[in-house]
Each structure stands twice: as C-alpha cells, then as structure tokens.
Motif scaffolding. Structure first.
Motif, PDB file in Angstrom:
ATOM      1  N   ILE A  27      -4.752 -10.350  -9.699  1.00 20.43           N
ATOM      2  CA  ILE A  27      -4.449  -8.893  -9.522  1.00 20.43           C
ATOM      3  C   ILE A  27      -4.276  -8.334 -10.973  1.00 20.43           C
ATOM      4  CG2 ILE A  27      -2.646  -7.503  -7.846  1.00 20.43           C
ATOM      5  CD1 ILE A  27      -3.886  -9.075  -6.339  1.00 20.43           C
ATOM      6  N   PRO A  28      -4.951  -7.155 -10.721  1.00 25.01           N
ATOM      7  CA  PRO A  28      -3.995  -6.207 -12.422  1.00 25.01           C
ATOM      8  C   PRO A  28      -2.452  -6.518 -12.466  1.00 25.01           C
ATOM      9  CG  PRO A  28      -5.807  -5.345 -11.029  1.00 25.01           C
ATOM     10  CD  PRO A  28      -5.440  -6.404 -10.671  1.00 25.01           C
ATOM     11  N   THR A  29      -2.589  -6.053 -14.035  1.00 25.61           N
ATOM     12  CA  THR A  29      -1.017  -6.389 -14.163  1.00 25.61           C
ATOM     13  C   THR A  29      -0.583  -5.247 -13.615  1.00 25.61           C
ATOM     14  OG1 THR A  29      -2.213  -7.352 -16.448  1.00 25.61           O
ATOM     15  CG2 THR A  29       0.501  -7.004 -16.492  1.00 25.61           C
ATOM     16  N   PHE A  30      -1.282  -3.791 -14.066  1.00 22.25           N
ATOM     17  CA  PHE A  30      -0.003  -2.981 -13.676  1.00 22.25           C
ATOM     18  C   PHE A  30       0.046  -2.440 -12.001  1.00 22.25           C
ATOM     19  CE2 PHE A  30      -4.178  -1.900 -12.763  1.00 22.25           C
ATOM     20  CZ  PHE A  30      -4.427  -0.531 -11.762  1.00 22.25           C
ATOM     21  N   ILE A  31      -0.818  -3.200 -11.562  1.00 27.38           N
ATOM     22  CA  ILE A  31      -0.739  -3.323  -9.783  1.00 27.38           C
ATOM     23  C   ILE A  31       0.509  -4.471  -9.490  1.00 27.38           C
ATOM     24  CG2 ILE A  31      -1.338  -4.242  -7.786  1.00 27.38           C
ATOM     25  CD1 ILE A  31      -4.101  -3.202  -7.957  1.00 27.38           C
ATOM     26  N   ILE A  49       1.522  -5.808  -3.068  1.00 24.79           N
ATOM     27  CA  ILE A  49       0.389  -6.235  -4.193  1.00 24.79           C
ATOM     28  C   ILE A  49      -1.235  -6.236  -3.760  1.00 24.79           C
ATOM     29  CG2 ILE A  49      -0.632  -7.753  -5.829  1.00 24.79           C
ATOM     30  CD1 ILE A  49       2.485  -7.682  -6.647  1.00 24.79           C
ATOM     31  N   PHE A  50      -1.098  -6.676  -2.617  1.00 28.43           N
ATOM     32  CA  PHE A  50      -2.179  -7.406  -2.167  1.00 28.43           C
ATOM     33  C   PHE A  50      -2.700  -6.636  -0.611  1.00 28.43           C
ATOM     34  CE2 PHE A  50      -1.798 -12.251  -1.340  1.00 28.43           C
ATOM     35  CZ  PHE A  50      -1.975 -12.227  -2.872  1.00 28.43           C
ATOM     36  N   TYR A  51      -1.790  -5.640  -0.494  1.00 27.67           N
ATOM     37  CA  TYR A  51      -2.739  -4.677   0.523  1.00 27.67           C
ATOM     38  C   TYR A  51      -3.413  -3.370  -0.513  1.00 27.67           C
ATOM     39  CZ  TYR A  51      -3.123  -0.499   3.012  1.00 27.67           C
ATOM     40  OH  TYR A  51      -3.442   0.430   4.699  1.00 27.67           O
ATOM     41  N   ARG A  52      -2.606  -3.386  -1.387  1.00 27.45           N
ATOM     42  CA  ARG A  52      -2.836  -2.202  -3.025  1.00 27.45           C
ATOM     43  C   ARG A  52      -4.314  -2.771  -3.175  1.00 27.45           C
ATOM     44  NH1 ARG A  52      -1.253   0.698  -7.326  1.00 27.45           N
ATOM     45  NH2 ARG A  52      -2.678   1.730  -7.983  1.00 27.45           N
ATOM     46  N   PHE A  53      -4.343  -3.981  -4.056  1.00 28.19           N
ATOM     47  CA  PHE A  53      -6.041  -4.230  -4.413  1.00 28.19           C
ATOM     48  C   PHE A  53      -6.576  -4.187  -3.667  1.00 28.19           C
ATOM     49  CE2 PHE A  53      -8.232  -8.339  -5.083  1.00 28.19           C
ATOM     50  CZ  PHE A  53      -8.752  -7.845  -6.460  1.00 28.19           C
TER      51      PHE A  53
END
Ligand SMILES: O=c1ccn([C@@H]2O[C@H](COP(=O)(O)O)[C@@H](O)[C@H]2O)c(=O)[nH]1
Length: 308
Positions: A27-31, A49-53
């Motif tokens: 997952i990207p650091t910014f998220i 985080i997972f949902y946003r990704f």
C-alpha cells in the motif's frame, strides 16, 4: 450467476478477474500515513487503509474487468475491522456493477457448512429481516469433506443465483502431494473433477455452463487439458497467472472451443503493479491505480494475443 458472469466477460471481452489481496507492504505510504495518523497503528486503521486502496483500484478497473476476487485471509487477519473492510469492498464492487468471487475456501461438516453457506451466499435472518451480508456472487470451497459438506451451498446457489468454485487442482508447488495421488479411478484431482461435474449437473444455466465451477491453477496446463475433457460444462477459475509463473501461452487448454470456460485471476501482478521494477520510474505511488489499470489492460491483451 454463471450466465451473468459470462455476459460480463462477453460485454467486456475480457476473461479475467482481479484479485483484491491487500497487504500493508504494497500500500502506498501516503495512504498508510493518513489513516495511521487518525487511528494509530491499529486494526481499525488497517481496515480503512485496505478499503481506501481497494476502492481506488475498483474505480480504475470496473469498466474493463468483469469481476474481482477478494482474498478473505488478508482481511480476517485483522479481526472484525478487517472483515468490515472486506464487506465494504464487496459492497462497493457491486455498486460499480462488478461481480465478486469471494476467495474464502471453506469446507466443514454439514451443520457448520449450513452456517457458512447462509452467511456467505444466502441471507441471514435477524428477527424476520433477511440480509445478504457478504454481497458475493460466488465463493471458493474445499471439497475434501465430500458432498454433504457442499450440499448446503448448492441450495443457496439455486435459491439466490450464486456460484461456487471448488478446488480441483490448485496452483501451489506442492499441490501434487495429495491432488496427484493415484486412485483406482485415475489421479485424485481427476476424481474430484468428475465429482464436481456431477454435483453441478442440475445447475447448468442457459449458457451451457454450471453454477458449480472449479479452481484449476494456471501453473498446471497438462492437468488442465485432461480436466477440460472431463469437465466440459464446468467453468474454471484459474489463479496462478503472473506472480506465480503461469503464462498466457499455456492457458489455451483451460478454455473450450467456444472461447469460454475459464476466467483467469491475477492479484499481486495487478494491484501492486506500480511497484514493479519497470514501473517505478513511470508511476508515482499516487498513481498506483493507474498502474493497476495499465497492468489489467496488458493482461487482457496478453490473453487475447495468445488464446483467441
Ligand atoms: O490454487 C489456488 C487457489 C487460490 N489461489 C489464490 O489466488 C490468488 C493468487 O494471487 P497472485 O498474487 O496472483 O499469485 C491468492 O488469493 C491465492 O490465495 C491461488 O493462488 N491458487
């Protein structure tokens, strides 16, 4: 379900499914920073985080891919907040008109299977209100316990137009230890293939394919050739393309002459495409979903070039 899946495959001219297998390391650091700041380093943050990704990945591929396959293990490991993220993901995919194959690989005795089946592809009754909790169109199952462990799911496939993909020949390197054992009816995976075909006979749709499909790994093309002959009306869910070494040129044997019969999965190869060596200078981490879309289109092209 199988007729709906085939319709989507035909509409998008794309026999692929994207695996939603999020892990913190891809997952990207910014998220991660955004949610860790808000919620600390907690399972709640990971669920968000997972949902946003996933949401961003779904937004970038829903118009070109017929289905997604979230792997429940990635979510369950974080407890209820992980499972909530899984459910929000399946809900969102459905909202965007994309089908969901839940990779849950369940297998247990009838009374327990009944609970899994009702929860995952049925509707749970709470005080006379019935609700579809997981929003999955199909799920994966382990057949090791025999038909009485599968039957409860079959009931819900009929009632709610859902589907099953039952493990027949898995993609992992040691799959042969058990699945390739010789029996008096050929290899064990062939015997399981015949059973899956029989279990699916009364669920054949208008397309000629059964709502009961099979998992056949992309890393075993020779075995797939045999299975294709034994199982003409069974749809294959094919994991193992890309990250596990499965190649498009080996996948012809998984399809029938009608150009149907298989849907190929790739998870890491798509959702973590922005981390590939060749992509690091082309995509920033803010562009992870653009890289995923490009990888999904490349996979489609690769299959079209080699299969049809
Ligand atoms: O035989 C099997 C059955 C299931 N899987 C699942 O598919 C994906 C593959 O992920 P990649 O990143 O594309 O390798 C993963 O969820 C596995 O649990 C499988 O690989 N093989």
């Amino acid at each position: 379900m199988i007729d709906r899946l085939i319709k989507e495959i035909n509409k998008k001219q794309n026999p692929t499914v994207i695996g939603l297998d999020p892990r913190l390391e891809i997952i990207p650091t910014f998220i991660k920073e955004e949610y860790f700041e808000k919620y600390g380093k907690t399972p709640k943050a990971v669920g968000k985080i997972f949902y946003r990704f996933n949401k961003e990945i779904i937004d970038s591929i829903y118009d070109i891919v017929p289905a997604v396959k979230p792997q429940i293990a990635m979510y369950e490991q974080y407890g209820p907040e992980g499972v909530e993220s899984y459910i929000r993901t399946t809900e969102y995919a459905k909202e965007k008109g994309i089908m969901v194959i839940g990779d849950i690989k369940r297998g247990d005795i009838t009374s327990t299977a009944e609970a899994y089946a009702e929860g995952h592809i049925g509707k749970v009754e709470i005080e006379e209100k019935s609700q579809d909790i997981y929003n999955q169109d199909a799920i994966t199952l382990n057949p090791y316990l025999g038909f009485d462990s599968i039957e409860p799911y079959v009931k819900y496939c009929k009632k709610y137009d859902k589907g099953l993909f039952i493990l027949v020949k898995t993609s992992n390197p040691n799959s042969g230890e058990i699945q390739d054992l010789e029996t008096n009816e050929g290899k064990l995976y062939e015997k399981v293939g015949r059973l899956v075909t029989k279990w699916g006979e009364e669920l054949i749709g208008e397309s000629g394919y059964s709502q009961i499909g099979a998992v056949v790994g992309a890393t075993h093309p020779e075995q797939a050739k045999e299975l294709r002959k034994i199982m003409p009306n069974t749809y294959f869910l094919v994991p193992g393309y890309g990250a596990q070494g499965g190649k498009a040129e080996d996948l012809k044997a998984y399809f029938n002459k009608d150009g149907l019969g298989a849907i190929i999965n790739s998870s890491r190869g798509i959702i973590a495409a922005y981390l590939k060596e060749e992509n690091r200078s082309r995509f920033s981490e803010h562009e992870f979903s653009l890289a995923a879309r490009e990888a999904a289109l490349c996979m489609k092209e690769d299959l079209q070039k080699n299969l049809f």
